[in-house]
Design a protein around this motif. Structure first.
Motif, PDB file in Angstrom:
ATOM      1  N   MET B 160       5.877  -9.433 -11.586  1.00 34.30           N
ATOM      2  CA  MET B 160       6.246  -8.021 -11.467  1.00 34.30           C
ATOM      3  C   MET B 160       5.409  -7.328 -10.393  1.00 34.30           C
ATOM      4  SD  MET B 160       7.007  -7.019 -15.426  1.00 34.30           S
ATOM      5  CE  MET B 160       7.581  -5.355 -15.154  1.00 34.30           C
ATOM      6  N   ILE B 161       4.135  -7.652 -10.335  1.00 31.91           N
ATOM      7  CA  ILE B 161       3.284  -7.044  -9.300  1.00 31.91           C
ATOM      8  C   ILE B 161       3.796  -7.425  -7.917  1.00 31.91           C
ATOM      9  CG2 ILE B 161       0.971  -7.036  -8.276  1.00 31.91           C
ATOM     10  CD1 ILE B 161      -0.156  -7.397 -11.095  1.00 31.91           C
ATOM     11  N   LYS B 162       4.098  -8.699  -7.736  1.00 32.17           N
ATOM     12  CA  LYS B 162       4.575  -9.166  -6.433  1.00 32.17           C
ATOM     13  C   LYS B 162       5.874  -8.484  -6.035  1.00 32.17           C
ATOM     14  CE  LYS B 162       4.673 -13.516  -7.430  1.00 32.17           C
ATOM     15  NZ  LYS B 162       4.826 -14.982  -7.370  1.00 32.17           N
ATOM     16  N   THR B 163       6.748  -8.327  -7.002  1.00 37.50           N
ATOM     17  CA  THR B 163       8.082  -7.821  -6.685  1.00 37.50           C
ATOM     18  C   THR B 163       8.077  -6.333  -6.336  1.00 37.50           C
ATOM     19  OG1 THR B 163       8.825  -9.472  -8.258  1.00 37.50           O
ATOM     20  CG2 THR B 163      10.482  -7.983  -7.441  1.00 37.50           C
ATOM     21  N   THR B 164       6.964  -5.648  -6.604  1.00 34.27           N
ATOM     22  CA  THR B 164       6.915  -4.230  -6.196  1.00 34.27           C
ATOM     23  C   THR B 164       7.079  -4.081  -4.692  1.00 34.27           C
ATOM     24  OG1 THR B 164       4.519  -4.377  -6.140  1.00 34.27           O
ATOM     25  CG2 THR B 164       5.502  -3.302  -8.063  1.00 34.27           C
ATOM     26  N   SER B 165       6.911  -5.180  -3.952  1.00 36.70           N
ATOM     27  CA  SER B 165       7.113  -5.075  -2.500  1.00 36.70           C
ATOM     28  C   SER B 165       8.540  -4.642  -2.157  1.00 36.70           C
ATOM     29  CB  SER B 165       6.784  -6.411  -1.825  1.00 36.70           C
ATOM     30  OG  SER B 165       7.536  -7.430  -2.415  1.00 36.70           O
ATOM     31  N   LEU B 166       9.441  -4.714  -3.133  1.00 33.76           N
ATOM     32  CA  LEU B 166      10.828  -4.277  -2.880  1.00 33.76           C
ATOM     33  C   LEU B 166      10.987  -2.759  -2.890  1.00 33.76           C
ATOM     34  CD1 LEU B 166      12.971  -6.670  -5.107  1.00 33.76           C
ATOM     35  CD2 LEU B 166      12.604  -6.794  -2.643  1.00 33.76           C
ATOM     36  N   VAL B 167      10.070  -2.065  -3.579  1.00 29.51           N
ATOM     37  CA  VAL B 167      10.344  -0.649  -3.800  1.00 29.51           C
ATOM     38  C   VAL B 167      10.246   0.200  -2.529  1.00 29.51           C
ATOM     39  CG1 VAL B 167       9.656  -0.777  -6.226  1.00 29.51           C
ATOM     40  CG2 VAL B 167       8.005   0.013  -4.525  1.00 29.51           C
TER      41      VAL B 167
END
Lengths: 249, 225
Positions: B160-167
Protein backbone atom coordinates in the motif's frame (compact mmCIF):
# COMPACT_ATOMS: atom_id res chain seq x y z
CA UNK A 1 -25.85 -51.51 38.98
CA UNK A 2 -23.92 -50.14 41.91
CA UNK A 3 -21.33 -47.45 41.31
CA UNK A 4 -22.44 -46.74 37.79
CA UNK A 5 -20.62 -43.62 36.68
CA UNK A 6 -21.65 -43.33 33.07
CA UNK A 7 -24.87 -44.60 31.60
CA UNK A 8 -25.87 -44.53 27.96
CA UNK A 9 -29.43 -45.46 27.13
CA UNK A 10 -30.93 -45.96 23.69
CA UNK A 11 -28.47 -43.60 22.06
CA UNK A 12 -29.06 -42.94 18.38
CA UNK A 13 -26.74 -40.79 16.35
CA UNK A 14 -26.89 -40.11 12.65
CA UNK A 15 -25.26 -37.78 10.16
CA UNK A 16 -27.45 -36.64 7.27
CA UNK A 17 -29.61 -39.71 7.54
CA UNK A 18 -26.70 -42.13 7.92
CA UNK A 19 -27.18 -43.91 11.19
CA UNK A 20 -23.86 -44.16 13.04
CA UNK A 21 -25.05 -45.49 16.39
CA UNK A 22 -28.24 -47.51 16.71
CA UNK A 23 -30.11 -47.72 19.97
CA UNK A 24 -26.85 -47.99 21.85
CA UNK A 25 -26.74 -48.97 25.53
CA UNK A 26 -23.78 -49.07 27.85
CA UNK A 27 -23.10 -48.54 31.49
CA UNK A 28 -19.69 -47.97 32.89
CA UNK A 29 -18.79 -48.59 36.51
CA UNK A 30 -16.46 -46.36 38.40
CA UNK A 31 -12.90 -47.57 37.90
CA UNK A 32 -13.78 -49.76 34.95
CA UNK A 33 -11.57 -49.86 31.86
CA UNK A 34 -13.50 -50.54 28.70
CA UNK A 35 -11.89 -51.08 25.36
CA UNK A 36 -13.98 -50.53 22.27
CA UNK A 37 -12.83 -52.21 19.09
CA UNK A 38 -14.30 -52.64 15.67
CA UNK A 39 -13.71 -51.92 12.00
CA UNK A 40 -13.26 -48.31 10.95
CA UNK A 41 -16.47 -46.44 10.49
CA UNK A 42 -18.27 -48.56 13.04
CA UNK A 43 -19.04 -45.62 15.29
CA UNK A 44 -16.33 -46.02 17.93
CA UNK A 45 -15.00 -42.50 17.70
CA UNK A 46 -18.46 -41.02 17.34
CA UNK A 47 -19.47 -42.75 20.56
CA UNK A 48 -16.64 -41.07 22.46
CA UNK A 49 -17.45 -37.72 20.88
CA UNK A 50 -21.07 -38.04 21.96
CA UNK A 51 -20.00 -38.80 25.52
CA UNK A 52 -18.03 -35.58 25.55
CA UNK A 53 -20.87 -33.58 24.04
CA UNK A 54 -18.92 -32.81 20.88
CA UNK A 55 -21.73 -34.30 18.81
CA UNK A 56 -25.43 -33.64 18.96
CA UNK A 57 -27.41 -36.83 19.41
CA UNK A 58 -30.78 -37.62 17.87
CA UNK A 59 -32.29 -39.63 20.67
CA UNK A 60 -31.40 -41.39 23.87
CA UNK A 61 -29.75 -40.25 27.05
CA UNK A 62 -26.13 -40.06 28.16
CA UNK A 63 -25.79 -39.58 31.89
CA UNK A 64 -22.73 -38.90 34.00
CA UNK A 65 -23.88 -39.73 37.53
CA UNK A 66 -27.29 -38.12 37.35
CA UNK A 67 -26.46 -35.30 35.00
CA UNK A 68 -27.53 -35.52 31.41
CA UNK A 69 -24.88 -34.77 28.81
CA UNK A 70 -26.43 -32.59 26.16
CA UNK A 71 -24.13 -30.93 23.62
CA UNK A 72 -26.50 -27.97 23.29
CA UNK A 73 -27.06 -27.22 26.95
CA UNK A 74 -25.45 -24.29 28.71
CA UNK A 75 -23.92 -26.57 31.31
CA UNK A 76 -22.02 -28.68 28.80
CA UNK A 77 -18.72 -26.96 29.60
CA UNK A 78 -19.20 -27.95 33.26
CA UNK A 79 -19.76 -31.57 32.28
CA UNK A 80 -16.85 -31.63 29.87
CA UNK A 81 -14.56 -30.73 32.74
CA UNK A 82 -15.50 -34.05 34.30
CA UNK A 83 -14.75 -35.98 31.12
CA UNK A 84 -11.18 -35.99 29.82
CA UNK A 85 -10.55 -36.72 26.18
CA UNK A 86 -7.40 -37.44 24.20
CA UNK A 87 -7.55 -37.43 20.41
CA UNK A 88 -5.67 -39.31 17.74
CA UNK A 89 -4.01 -36.18 16.44
CA UNK A 90 -2.76 -35.00 19.87
CA UNK A 91 -3.81 -31.45 19.38
CA UNK A 92 -1.61 -29.51 21.68
CA UNK A 93 -1.87 -25.76 21.31
CA UNK A 94 1.16 -24.90 19.13
CA UNK A 95 1.59 -21.37 20.45
CA UNK A 96 1.93 -22.46 24.06
CA UNK A 97 4.66 -24.36 25.87
CA UNK A 98 4.05 -27.79 27.32
CA UNK A 99 3.43 -26.38 30.78
CA UNK A 100 1.16 -23.62 29.46
CA UNK A 101 -0.80 -26.22 27.49
CA UNK A 102 -1.42 -28.16 30.68
CA UNK A 103 -2.27 -25.36 33.07
CA UNK A 104 -4.40 -23.29 30.69
CA UNK A 105 -7.74 -25.01 31.22
CA UNK A 106 -7.39 -25.65 34.98
CA UNK A 107 -6.60 -21.99 35.62
CA UNK A 108 -8.92 -20.46 33.02
CA UNK A 109 -11.88 -22.79 33.26
CA UNK A 110 -11.68 -24.10 36.81
CA UNK A 111 -10.14 -20.90 38.20
CA UNK A 112 -7.65 -22.87 40.21
CA UNK A 113 -4.51 -21.36 41.64
CA UNK A 114 -1.78 -21.16 39.02
CA UNK A 115 1.03 -22.24 41.35
CA UNK A 116 -0.85 -25.22 42.62
CA UNK A 117 -1.77 -26.34 39.09
CA UNK A 118 1.78 -25.84 37.84
CA UNK A 119 3.12 -27.96 40.69
CA UNK A 120 0.64 -30.70 39.87
CA UNK A 121 1.45 -30.45 36.17
CA UNK A 122 5.14 -30.87 36.84
CA UNK A 123 4.49 -33.86 39.02
CA UNK A 124 2.38 -35.47 36.28
CA UNK A 125 4.97 -34.64 33.64
CA UNK A 126 7.59 -36.26 35.81
CA UNK A 127 5.49 -39.41 35.97
CA UNK A 128 5.36 -39.67 32.18
CA UNK A 129 9.09 -38.90 31.98
CA UNK A 130 8.79 -35.45 30.44
CA UNK A 131 9.68 -33.10 33.27
CA UNK A 132 12.60 -31.72 31.25
CA UNK A 133 10.22 -30.73 28.42
CA UNK A 134 7.94 -28.41 30.33
CA UNK A 135 9.23 -25.28 28.63
CA UNK A 136 9.43 -26.80 25.16
CA UNK A 137 6.96 -25.99 22.43
CA UNK A 138 4.92 -28.82 20.91
CA UNK A 139 6.86 -28.59 17.64
CA UNK A 140 10.00 -29.63 19.52
CA UNK A 141 8.46 -32.88 20.72
CA UNK A 142 8.06 -36.27 19.08
CA UNK A 143 4.59 -37.66 18.43
CA UNK A 144 4.73 -39.93 21.45
CA UNK A 145 5.86 -37.10 23.69
CA UNK A 146 3.07 -34.87 22.41
CA UNK A 147 0.52 -37.56 23.09
CA UNK A 148 1.77 -38.04 26.65
CA UNK A 149 1.53 -34.30 27.19
CA UNK A 150 -2.03 -34.40 25.83
CA UNK A 151 -2.86 -37.12 28.36
CA UNK A 152 -1.35 -35.06 31.19
CA UNK A 153 -3.27 -32.03 29.96
CA UNK A 154 -6.53 -33.94 30.22
CA UNK A 155 -5.62 -35.46 33.60
CA UNK A 156 -4.82 -32.11 35.13
CA UNK A 157 -8.53 -31.24 34.93
CA UNK A 158 -9.20 -34.14 37.34
CA UNK A 159 -11.72 -35.82 35.09
CA UNK A 160 -13.86 -38.63 36.43
CA UNK A 161 -13.70 -40.55 33.19
CA UNK A 162 -11.07 -40.52 30.47
CA UNK A 163 -11.80 -41.10 26.79
CA UNK A 164 -9.00 -42.18 24.46
CA UNK A 165 -9.75 -42.00 20.75
CA UNK A 166 -7.18 -44.09 18.86
CA UNK A 167 -4.42 -42.22 20.61
CA UNK A 168 -1.62 -44.33 19.17
CA UNK A 169 -2.93 -44.62 15.62
CA UNK A 170 -0.88 -41.72 14.29
CA UNK A 171 2.35 -42.65 16.04
CA UNK A 172 5.49 -44.36 14.87
CA UNK A 173 5.70 -47.91 16.22
CA UNK A 174 8.49 -47.08 18.71
CA UNK A 175 6.41 -44.27 20.15
CA UNK A 176 3.34 -46.41 20.71
CA UNK A 177 4.71 -48.25 23.69
CA UNK A 178 5.47 -45.18 25.80
CA UNK A 179 1.94 -43.91 25.37
CA UNK A 180 0.37 -47.28 26.10
CA UNK A 181 2.49 -47.61 29.24
CA UNK A 182 1.17 -44.29 30.43
CA UNK A 183 -2.38 -45.53 29.91
CA UNK A 184 -1.67 -48.84 31.63
CA UNK A 185 -0.39 -46.92 34.62
CA UNK A 186 -3.58 -44.87 34.71
CA UNK A 187 -5.67 -48.03 34.60
CA UNK A 188 -3.67 -49.46 37.47
CA UNK A 189 -4.44 -46.37 39.52
CA UNK A 190 -8.13 -47.06 39.16
CA UNK A 191 -9.12 -44.48 36.55
CA UNK A 192 -12.34 -44.99 34.68
CA UNK A 193 -11.41 -45.23 31.03
CA UNK A 194 -13.03 -45.77 27.65
CA UNK A 195 -10.43 -46.64 25.07
CA UNK A 196 -10.84 -46.93 21.33
CA UNK A 197 -7.83 -48.72 19.92
CA UNK A 198 -6.51 -51.08 17.29
CA UNK A 199 -3.77 -52.38 19.58
CA UNK A 200 -5.20 -55.80 20.38
CA UNK A 201 -2.46 -56.97 22.75
CA UNK A 202 -2.80 -53.73 24.66
CA UNK A 203 -6.57 -54.13 24.76
CA UNK A 204 -6.14 -57.58 26.21
CA UNK A 205 -3.80 -56.30 28.90
CA UNK A 206 -5.58 -53.14 29.94
CA UNK A 207 -9.28 -53.84 29.75
CA UNK A 208 -11.85 -55.09 32.21
CA UNK A 209 -14.36 -55.40 29.43
CA UNK A 210 -14.12 -55.44 25.65
CA UNK A 211 -16.85 -54.18 23.40
CA UNK A 212 -16.91 -55.15 19.76
CA UNK A 213 -18.80 -52.64 17.70
CA UNK A 214 -19.89 -52.94 14.10
CA UNK A 215 -22.30 -50.73 12.18
CA UNK A 216 -23.18 -48.78 15.28
CA UNK A 217 -24.26 -51.79 17.31
CA UNK A 218 -22.61 -53.86 19.99
CA UNK A 219 -22.02 -57.23 18.38
CA UNK A 220 -20.26 -58.81 21.29
CA UNK A 221 -18.94 -57.85 24.67
CA UNK A 222 -17.17 -59.62 27.44
CA UNK A 223 -14.07 -60.10 29.55
CA UNK A 224 -10.90 -59.72 27.48
CA UNK A 225 -9.70 -63.29 27.99
CA UNK A 226 -12.87 -64.91 26.72
CA UNK A 227 -13.43 -62.36 23.98
CA UNK A 228 -9.99 -62.59 22.46
CA UNK A 229 -9.52 -66.33 22.93
CA UNK A 230 -13.01 -67.53 22.18
CA UNK A 231 -15.05 -64.90 20.38
CA UNK A 232 -18.62 -66.10 20.12
CA UNK A 233 -19.90 -64.27 17.09
CA UNK A 234 -18.72 -64.92 13.60
CA UNK A 235 -18.15 -61.24 12.91
CA UNK A 236 -15.87 -60.83 15.90
CA UNK A 237 -13.96 -63.94 14.88
CA UNK A 238 -13.51 -62.58 11.41
CA UNK A 239 -12.42 -59.18 12.72
CA UNK A 240 -9.87 -60.63 15.12
CA UNK A 241 -8.59 -62.89 12.40
CA UNK A 242 -7.42 -59.86 10.41
CA UNK A 243 -4.86 -59.19 13.11
CA UNK A 244 -3.29 -62.60 12.84
CA UNK A 245 -0.68 -63.65 10.38
CA UNK A 246 -0.07 -67.29 11.34
CA UNK A 247 -2.28 -68.57 8.55
CA UNK A 248 -0.12 -66.86 5.95
CA UNK A 249 3.00 -68.84 6.82
CA UNK B 1 27.34 14.55 -8.51
CA UNK B 2 26.53 16.59 -11.56
CA UNK B 3 26.76 13.65 -13.92
CA UNK B 4 24.27 11.65 -11.87
CA UNK B 5 22.06 14.68 -11.31
CA UNK B 6 22.38 14.50 -7.56
CA UNK B 7 23.43 18.13 -7.22
CA UNK B 8 19.82 19.27 -7.61
CA UNK B 9 18.99 17.69 -4.30
CA UNK B 10 20.96 20.29 -2.43
CA UNK B 11 19.68 23.29 -4.34
CA UNK B 12 17.30 25.41 -2.29
CA UNK B 13 14.95 23.33 -0.19
CA UNK B 14 14.65 20.50 -2.71
CA UNK B 15 15.53 17.70 -0.32
CA UNK B 16 13.11 19.01 2.29
CA UNK B 17 10.40 19.24 -0.33
CA UNK B 18 11.02 15.64 -1.33
CA UNK B 19 10.81 14.55 2.28
CA UNK B 20 7.59 16.53 2.59
CA UNK B 21 6.24 14.66 -0.44
CA UNK B 22 7.20 11.36 1.15
CA UNK B 23 5.42 12.51 4.30
CA UNK B 24 2.28 13.09 2.29
CA UNK B 25 2.54 9.64 0.71
CA UNK B 26 3.06 8.03 4.11
CA UNK B 27 0.22 10.02 5.62
CA UNK B 28 -2.23 8.78 2.99
CA UNK B 29 -1.01 5.21 3.15
CA UNK B 30 -0.91 4.98 6.94
CA UNK B 31 -4.42 6.39 7.39
CA UNK B 32 -5.61 3.96 4.74
CA UNK B 33 -3.68 1.11 6.38
CA UNK B 34 -5.19 1.87 9.79
CA UNK B 35 -8.69 1.88 8.30
CA UNK B 36 -7.96 -1.29 6.32
CA UNK B 37 -6.72 -3.18 9.36
CA UNK B 38 -9.78 -2.38 11.44
CA UNK B 39 -12.35 -2.84 8.67
CA UNK B 40 -10.41 -5.80 7.25
CA UNK B 41 -10.63 -7.75 10.50
CA UNK B 42 -14.39 -7.16 10.61
CA UNK B 43 -14.74 -8.07 6.94
CA UNK B 44 -12.61 -11.18 7.42
CA UNK B 45 -14.70 -12.42 10.33
CA UNK B 46 -17.82 -11.68 8.29
CA UNK B 47 -16.48 -13.79 5.44
CA UNK B 48 -16.20 -16.85 7.70
CA UNK B 49 -19.98 -16.79 8.22
CA UNK B 50 -21.98 -19.38 6.37
CA UNK B 51 -24.72 -16.99 5.32
CA UNK B 52 -24.97 -17.28 1.49
CA UNK B 53 -25.91 -13.61 0.97
CA UNK B 54 -22.91 -12.38 2.96
CA UNK B 55 -20.73 -14.85 1.10
CA UNK B 56 -21.90 -13.71 -2.31
CA UNK B 57 -21.56 -10.01 -1.51
CA UNK B 58 -18.08 -10.38 -0.06
CA UNK B 59 -17.05 -12.50 -3.03
CA UNK B 60 -18.17 -9.77 -5.42
CA UNK B 61 -16.43 -7.04 -3.44
CA UNK B 62 -13.21 -9.04 -3.33
CA UNK B 63 -13.29 -9.76 -7.06
CA UNK B 64 -13.91 -6.10 -7.92
CA UNK B 65 -10.90 -5.05 -5.90
CA UNK B 66 -8.72 -7.76 -7.38
CA UNK B 67 -9.67 -7.12 -10.98
CA UNK B 68 -9.88 -3.33 -11.03
CA UNK B 69 -6.57 -1.48 -11.43
CA UNK B 70 -6.06 0.91 -8.51
CA UNK B 71 -5.58 3.80 -10.89
CA UNK B 72 -8.97 3.27 -12.47
CA UNK B 73 -10.53 3.20 -9.03
CA UNK B 74 -8.75 6.44 -8.16
CA UNK B 75 -10.04 8.12 -11.32
CA UNK B 76 -13.51 6.77 -10.72
CA UNK B 77 -13.70 8.07 -7.18
CA UNK B 78 -11.96 11.39 -7.78
CA UNK B 79 -13.18 12.47 -11.22
CA UNK B 80 -16.21 10.23 -11.66
CA UNK B 81 -18.13 11.04 -8.53
CA UNK B 82 -17.76 14.80 -8.75
CA UNK B 83 -20.48 15.42 -11.29
CA UNK B 84 -22.57 12.29 -10.97
CA UNK B 85 -23.02 12.41 -7.21
CA UNK B 86 -21.96 16.00 -6.68
CA UNK B 87 -19.24 14.94 -4.22
CA UNK B 88 -16.52 17.51 -3.83
CA UNK B 89 -13.79 15.19 -2.64
CA UNK B 90 -10.31 16.53 -2.35
CA UNK B 91 -7.62 14.39 -3.90
CA UNK B 92 -6.26 13.15 -0.59
CA UNK B 93 -9.66 12.07 0.70
CA UNK B 94 -10.29 10.27 -2.58
CA UNK B 95 -6.92 8.51 -2.25
CA UNK B 96 -7.64 7.39 1.31
CA UNK B 97 -11.05 6.08 0.26
CA UNK B 98 -9.64 4.08 -2.63
CA UNK B 99 -6.73 2.69 -0.64
CA UNK B 100 -8.94 1.75 2.28
CA UNK B 101 -11.44 0.14 -0.10
CA UNK B 102 -8.63 -1.91 -1.58
CA UNK B 103 -6.87 -2.64 1.73
CA UNK B 104 -10.03 -3.74 3.50
CA UNK B 105 -10.74 -6.34 0.86
CA UNK B 106 -7.24 -7.79 0.86
CA UNK B 107 -6.89 -7.62 4.62
CA UNK B 108 -10.27 -9.28 5.01
CA UNK B 109 -9.19 -12.10 2.77
CA UNK B 110 -6.01 -12.56 4.83
CA UNK B 111 -8.00 -12.58 8.08
CA UNK B 112 -10.45 -15.09 6.68
CA UNK B 113 -7.60 -17.31 5.53
CA UNK B 114 -5.89 -17.09 8.91
CA UNK B 115 -9.04 -17.99 10.83
CA UNK B 116 -9.94 -20.99 8.71
CA UNK B 117 -6.34 -22.20 8.70
CA UNK B 118 -6.62 -23.02 12.41
CA UNK B 119 -7.49 -26.73 12.35
CA UNK B 120 -10.86 -27.91 13.58
CA UNK B 121 -9.10 -30.08 16.13
CA UNK B 122 -7.85 -27.01 17.93
CA UNK B 123 -11.44 -26.01 18.65
CA UNK B 124 -12.35 -29.52 19.74
CA UNK B 125 -9.36 -29.90 22.04
CA UNK B 126 -10.28 -26.64 23.71
CA UNK B 127 -13.95 -27.61 24.02
CA UNK B 128 -12.97 -31.01 25.38
CA UNK B 129 -11.09 -29.22 28.15
CA UNK B 130 -14.30 -27.49 29.14
CA UNK B 131 -13.54 -24.13 27.57
CA UNK B 132 -16.40 -21.95 26.41
CA UNK B 133 -16.61 -20.64 22.86
CA UNK B 134 -15.26 -17.22 23.77
CA UNK B 135 -12.43 -18.67 25.87
CA UNK B 136 -11.54 -20.86 22.92
CA UNK B 137 -11.53 -17.94 20.48
CA UNK B 138 -9.53 -15.59 22.67
CA UNK B 139 -6.91 -17.97 24.01
CA UNK B 140 -6.57 -20.56 21.25
CA UNK B 141 -7.89 -19.49 17.86
CA UNK B 142 -7.16 -15.76 17.62
CA UNK B 143 -3.57 -15.96 18.91
CA UNK B 144 -2.83 -18.61 16.30
CA UNK B 145 -4.60 -16.66 13.56
CA UNK B 146 -2.62 -13.51 14.39
CA UNK B 147 0.66 -15.37 14.08
CA UNK B 148 -0.38 -16.36 10.58
CA UNK B 149 -1.62 -12.92 9.81
CA UNK B 150 1.10 -10.51 10.81
CA UNK B 151 3.75 -11.38 8.21
CA UNK B 152 1.12 -11.37 5.47
CA UNK B 153 -0.48 -8.11 6.52
CA UNK B 154 2.90 -6.39 6.73
CA UNK B 155 3.44 -7.41 3.15
CA UNK B 156 0.12 -5.74 2.32
CA UNK B 157 1.14 -2.59 4.19
CA UNK B 158 4.35 -2.21 2.19
CA UNK B 159 2.41 -2.74 -1.02
CA UNK B 160 0.00 0.00 0.00
CA UNK B 161 2.84 2.40 0.77
CA UNK B 162 4.45 1.71 -2.59
CA UNK B 163 1.24 2.12 -4.50
CA UNK B 164 0.71 5.65 -3.18
CA UNK B 165 2.98 6.65 -6.06
CA UNK B 166 -0.21 6.49 -8.16
CA UNK B 167 -2.00 9.26 -6.34
CA UNK B 168 -0.03 11.97 -8.11
CA UNK B 169 -2.24 11.10 -11.07
CA UNK B 170 -5.16 12.79 -9.34
CA UNK B 171 -3.11 15.77 -8.25
CA UNK B 172 -1.87 14.88 -4.80
CA UNK B 173 1.48 16.51 -4.30
CA UNK B 174 3.34 13.54 -2.95
CA UNK B 175 6.95 12.53 -3.38
CA UNK B 176 6.75 11.60 -7.05
CA UNK B 177 4.91 14.79 -7.96
CA UNK B 178 7.49 16.86 -6.08
CA UNK B 179 10.22 15.04 -7.98
CA UNK B 180 8.63 15.93 -11.30
CA UNK B 181 8.36 19.54 -10.25
CA UNK B 182 12.01 19.66 -9.21
CA UNK B 183 13.16 17.99 -12.41
CA UNK B 184 11.08 20.35 -14.52
CA UNK B 185 12.33 23.44 -12.72
CA UNK B 186 15.97 22.43 -13.17
CA UNK B 187 15.70 21.16 -16.71
CA UNK B 188 18.13 23.73 -18.10
CA UNK B 189 20.71 23.85 -15.31
CA UNK B 190 20.77 20.15 -14.42
CA UNK B 191 19.56 18.03 -17.30
CA UNK B 192 20.60 14.86 -15.47
CA UNK B 193 18.35 15.60 -12.49
CA UNK B 194 15.85 12.89 -13.47
CA UNK B 195 18.30 10.18 -12.52
CA UNK B 196 19.40 11.71 -9.22
CA UNK B 197 15.93 12.65 -8.07
CA UNK B 198 14.22 9.39 -8.98
CA UNK B 199 17.09 7.48 -7.43
CA UNK B 200 16.49 9.45 -4.26
CA UNK B 201 12.78 8.66 -4.40
CA UNK B 202 13.66 5.01 -4.78
CA UNK B 203 15.87 5.19 -1.70
CA UNK B 204 13.18 7.05 0.25
CA UNK B 205 10.53 4.42 -0.52
CA UNK B 206 13.04 1.76 0.39
CA UNK B 207 13.72 3.40 3.75
CA UNK B 208 9.99 3.70 4.40
CA UNK B 209 9.20 0.05 3.60
CA UNK B 210 12.34 -1.75 4.72
CA UNK B 211 11.56 -1.68 8.47
CA UNK B 212 8.22 -3.38 7.80
CA UNK B 213 9.93 -6.09 5.80
CA UNK B 214 12.47 -6.69 8.55
CA UNK B 215 9.71 -6.86 11.14
CA UNK B 216 7.78 -9.37 9.04
CA UNK B 217 10.82 -11.57 8.59
CA UNK B 218 11.63 -11.38 12.27
CA UNK B 219 8.12 -12.36 13.36
CA UNK B 220 7.95 -15.12 10.80
CA UNK B 221 11.13 -16.67 12.17
CA UNK B 222 10.02 -16.22 15.75
CA UNK B 223 6.70 -17.95 15.22
CA UNK B 224 7.66 -20.59 12.71
CA UNK B 225 6.33 -23.97 13.60
Amino acid sequence: MANTLLKIENLTKSYDGNVILKDFNLSVRKGEVIVIIGPSGCGKSTLLRCINGLEAIQSGVIKLDDEIIDSKSKTITKLRQRVGMVFQSYDLFPHKTVLQNIILAPTLVQKRDKKEVAAEAEQLLDKVGLSDKKDSYPRQLSGGQKQRVAIVRALCMHPEVMLFDEVTAALDPEMVREVLDTMLELARQGSTMLIVTHEMEFAKAVSDRVIFLDNGEIIEEGAPQSFFNHPKTERAQKFLHTFEFEHIK
Amino acid sequence: MQALGLDVLFKGSNLLRLLGGLGKALEISLIAVALSLILGVLFGVLMTFRNPVIRALSRIYLEIVRIMPQMVLLFLVFFGTTRVFGWDLNAEAASVIVFAFWGTAEMGDLVRGAIISVPKHQYESAFALGMTKSQTYFTIIIPQAIRQLIPLSINLITRMIKTTSLVMMIGVVEVLKVSQQIIEANRMTSPNAAFGIYLTVFVLYFIACWPFSILAKHLERKWSN
